[in-house]
Design a protein around this motif. Sequence first.
Motif, short mmCIF file in Angstrom:
data_model
loop_
_atom_site.label_atom_id
_atom_site.label_comp_id
_atom_site.label_asym_id
_atom_site.label_seq_id
_atom_site.Cartn_x
_atom_site.Cartn_y
_atom_site.Cartn_z
N LEU A 171 2.02 -25.67 25.54
CA LEU A 171 1.83 -26.89 24.60
C LEU A 171 2.50 -27.92 25.16
CD1 LEU A 171 1.19 -28.03 21.71
CD2 LEU A 171 3.46 -26.88 20.82
N PRO A 172 2.07 -29.01 25.29
CA PRO A 172 2.78 -30.40 25.81
C PRO A 172 3.61 -30.88 24.73
CG PRO A 172 0.65 -30.43 26.29
CD PRO A 172 0.61 -29.43 25.24
N VAL A 173 4.54 -31.60 25.26
CA VAL A 173 5.79 -32.21 24.22
C VAL A 173 5.00 -33.51 23.78
CG1 VAL A 173 7.88 -33.41 24.00
CG2 VAL A 173 7.70 -31.44 25.38
N PHE A 174 4.90 -33.76 22.54
CA PHE A 174 4.02 -35.03 22.01
C PHE A 174 4.58 -36.28 22.79
CE2 PHE A 174 3.41 -38.33 18.79
CZ PHE A 174 1.98 -38.20 18.73
N ALA A 175 5.88 -36.47 22.82
CA ALA A 175 6.37 -37.69 23.19
C ALA A 175 6.05 -37.77 24.67
CB ALA A 175 7.92 -37.60 23.21
N GLU A 176 5.92 -36.83 25.43
CA GLU A 176 5.53 -36.82 26.68
C GLU A 176 4.23 -37.01 27.03
OE1 GLU A 176 7.22 -33.59 28.98
OE2 GLU A 176 9.28 -34.32 28.36
N ASN A 177 3.50 -36.39 26.34
CA ASN A 177 1.70 -36.20 26.52
C ASN A 177 1.10 -36.02 25.14
OD1 ASN A 177 -0.68 -36.09 27.46
ND2 ASN A 177 -0.38 -34.06 28.51
N PRO A 178 1.03 -37.29 24.33
CA PRO A 178 0.55 -37.19 23.09
C PRO A 178 -1.04 -36.91 23.00
CG PRO A 178 1.53 -39.30 23.47
CD PRO A 178 1.49 -38.67 24.77
N LEU A 179 -1.82 -37.18 24.02
CA LEU A 179 -3.09 -36.64 24.03
C LEU A 179 -3.30 -35.15 24.45
CD1 LEU A 179 -6.20 -37.42 24.06
CD2 LEU A 179 -6.20 -38.08 26.50
N GLY A 180 -2.45 -34.56 25.37
CA GLY A 180 -2.30 -33.47 25.55
C GLY A 180 -1.97 -32.43 24.42
N TRP A 181 -1.01 -33.11 23.64
CA TRP A 181 -0.59 -32.34 22.31
C TRP A 181 -1.63 -32.38 21.28
CZ3 TRP A 181 -0.05 -33.40 17.29
CH2 TRP A 181 0.72 -32.43 16.45
N ILE A 182 -2.33 -33.30 21.29
CA ILE A 182 -3.52 -33.41 19.96
C ILE A 182 -4.66 -32.63 20.57
CG2 ILE A 182 -5.28 -35.02 19.20
CD1 ILE A 182 -3.20 -37.42 19.31
N THR A 183 -5.09 -32.60 21.88
CA THR A 183 -5.89 -31.59 22.18
C THR A 183 -5.64 -30.41 22.05
OG1 THR A 183 -6.63 -33.23 23.83
CG2 THR A 183 -7.43 -31.29 24.27
N ARG A 184 -4.56 -29.97 22.51
CA ARG A 184 -4.03 -28.39 22.27
C ARG A 184 -3.81 -28.07 20.75
NH1 ARG A 184 -3.46 -23.86 21.95
NH2 ARG A 184 -2.13 -22.51 23.18
N MET A 185 -3.57 -28.96 19.96
CA MET A 185 -3.36 -28.54 18.49
C MET A 185 -4.46 -28.90 17.65
SD MET A 185 -0.07 -27.50 18.20
CE MET A 185 0.47 -27.89 16.46
N ALA A 186 -5.58 -29.23 18.13
CA ALA A 186 -6.50 -29.75 17.16
C ALA A 186 -7.18 -28.65 16.53
CB ALA A 186 -7.74 -30.65 18.11
N LEU A 187 -7.72 -27.45 17.22
CA LEU A 187 -8.30 -26.57 16.83
C LEU A 187 -7.60 -25.48 15.69
CD1 LEU A 187 -10.56 -25.07 19.79
CD2 LEU A 187 -11.03 -26.64 17.85
N PRO A 188 -6.26 -25.06 16.15
CA PRO A 188 -5.36 -24.42 15.24
C PRO A 188 -5.14 -25.24 13.90
CG PRO A 188 -4.18 -25.29 17.24
CD PRO A 188 -5.65 -25.50 17.50
N SER A 189 -4.80 -26.61 14.12
CA SER A 189 -4.71 -27.68 12.87
C SER A 189 -5.75 -27.64 11.94
CB SER A 189 -4.18 -28.96 13.28
OG SER A 189 -2.84 -28.82 14.20
N PHE A 190 -6.95 -27.59 12.75
CA PHE A 190 -8.22 -27.65 11.78
C PHE A 190 -8.39 -26.37 10.84
CE2 PHE A 190 -12.85 -27.91 10.84
CZ PHE A 190 -12.82 -29.17 10.51
N ALA A 191 -8.07 -25.22 11.65
CA ALA A 191 -8.43 -24.06 11.25
C ALA A 191 -7.23 -23.84 10.14
CB ALA A 191 -8.29 -22.76 12.25
N LEU A 192 -6.05 -24.46 10.21
CA LEU A 192 -5.00 -24.15 9.12
C LEU A 192 -5.35 -25.21 7.83
CD1 LEU A 192 -2.34 -22.48 8.51
CD2 LEU A 192 -1.31 -24.61 9.67
N GLY A 193 -5.90 -26.18 8.14
CA GLY A 193 -5.85 -27.06 7.15
C GLY A 193 -7.24 -27.12 6.22
N VAL A 194 -8.23 -26.58 6.72
CA VAL A 194 -9.50 -26.68 6.34
C VAL A 194 -9.66 -25.94 4.84
CG1 VAL A 194 -11.86 -25.58 6.14
CG2 VAL A 194 -11.20 -27.19 8.11
N PRO A 195 -9.29 -24.61 4.67
CA PRO A 195 -9.13 -23.94 3.52
C PRO A 195 -8.36 -24.73 2.57
CG PRO A 195 -8.71 -22.35 5.22
CD PRO A 195 -8.62 -23.73 5.86
N LEU A 196 -7.10 -25.40 2.88
CA LEU A 196 -6.27 -26.21 1.82
C LEU A 196 -7.25 -27.60 1.31
CD1 LEU A 196 -3.45 -26.65 0.22
CD2 LEU A 196 -2.86 -27.83 2.50
#
Length: 318
Positions: A171-196
């Motif tokens: 998992l990249p550090v957001f301050a150092e690699n924002p695009l890499g962080w978003i790419t890595r967190m996109a799927l888990p964040s979507f899976a977590l947020g959709v039911p809510l």
Amino acid sequence: MNNLLRLIGRRLVALPIMIIGVTILVFFLMSLSPIDQAYSVLGEGASEAQVQQYRDEHGLNDPVVVQYGNFMAGLVHGDLGTYGANNASVAERISQALPVTMQLTFAGLIIAVIIAVILGVISALYRDKWPDQIIRVFSVACIATPSFWLAVLLILLFSVNLGAFPASGPLPVFAENPLGWITRMALPSFALGVPLAGQLTRVIRTSMVEELDKDYVRTALGAGIPKNVVIARNVLRNALITPVTVLGMRIGYLIGGAVVIEVIFNLPGMGMAIVSGIQSNYVMLVQGVVLVVAITFIIINIIVDMLYILIDPRIRTV
């Protein structure tokens, strides 16, 4: 103002009481574990003398009440114990894992709020028409979809078949690699947020419909104020009070869901810490992680509850 301060004072008084209750519950439940901490650290090949020495040094031969007292004394100083043959610090492991869990939790929260506000407002404005019917089916499907099952589907579609997003890796550090962080967190964040998002959509839709039927809306529209202005400045702001309350109660549950999602996507958060502790029989690590997750759940819900008191004056007379 006195009623407001009284309500806030009740929450602040309840906070340490609930935290102590959680520590008692977690500690005594873990004390019933059949796993011997000495053998889990020293290994099955340890001699009886080595095991007894370890138990004496770490107070494992003391009564449970004495052990709890020692545990609380260490907890006050930020010491959650050690685990493993190298006596690694539980607190240090948690300090590395908890930020990952919180990042995932709030990323999922942002996705859920964005989806819910857009769909909820559209559904209310087109009440009982085809957009409302489609959004209703979609929201019910989101509510009925377990986040862990959705996570597996997202991995199969976007990682295995399309190769658009990674399902594992560092998992990249957001301050150092924002695009890499978003790419890595996109799927888990979507899976977590959709039911809510499905739950919030129904709540926002109901609140918006109630506000749109009130007299002040008809008066404002009759006075010639544009409908978009009335909805943005008055209706939406008043309608979001109830969803904010629901959202506050769900943030804690998002933390619990994030623990499961982390294991699926191999994120180095609290979920992976619990799994590694269970697999390696590290009782102190499991106990520390569960305790911190429970305390975080309590603190976040109390903070949101206090914010709701400040936002909504209608409950200050309680």
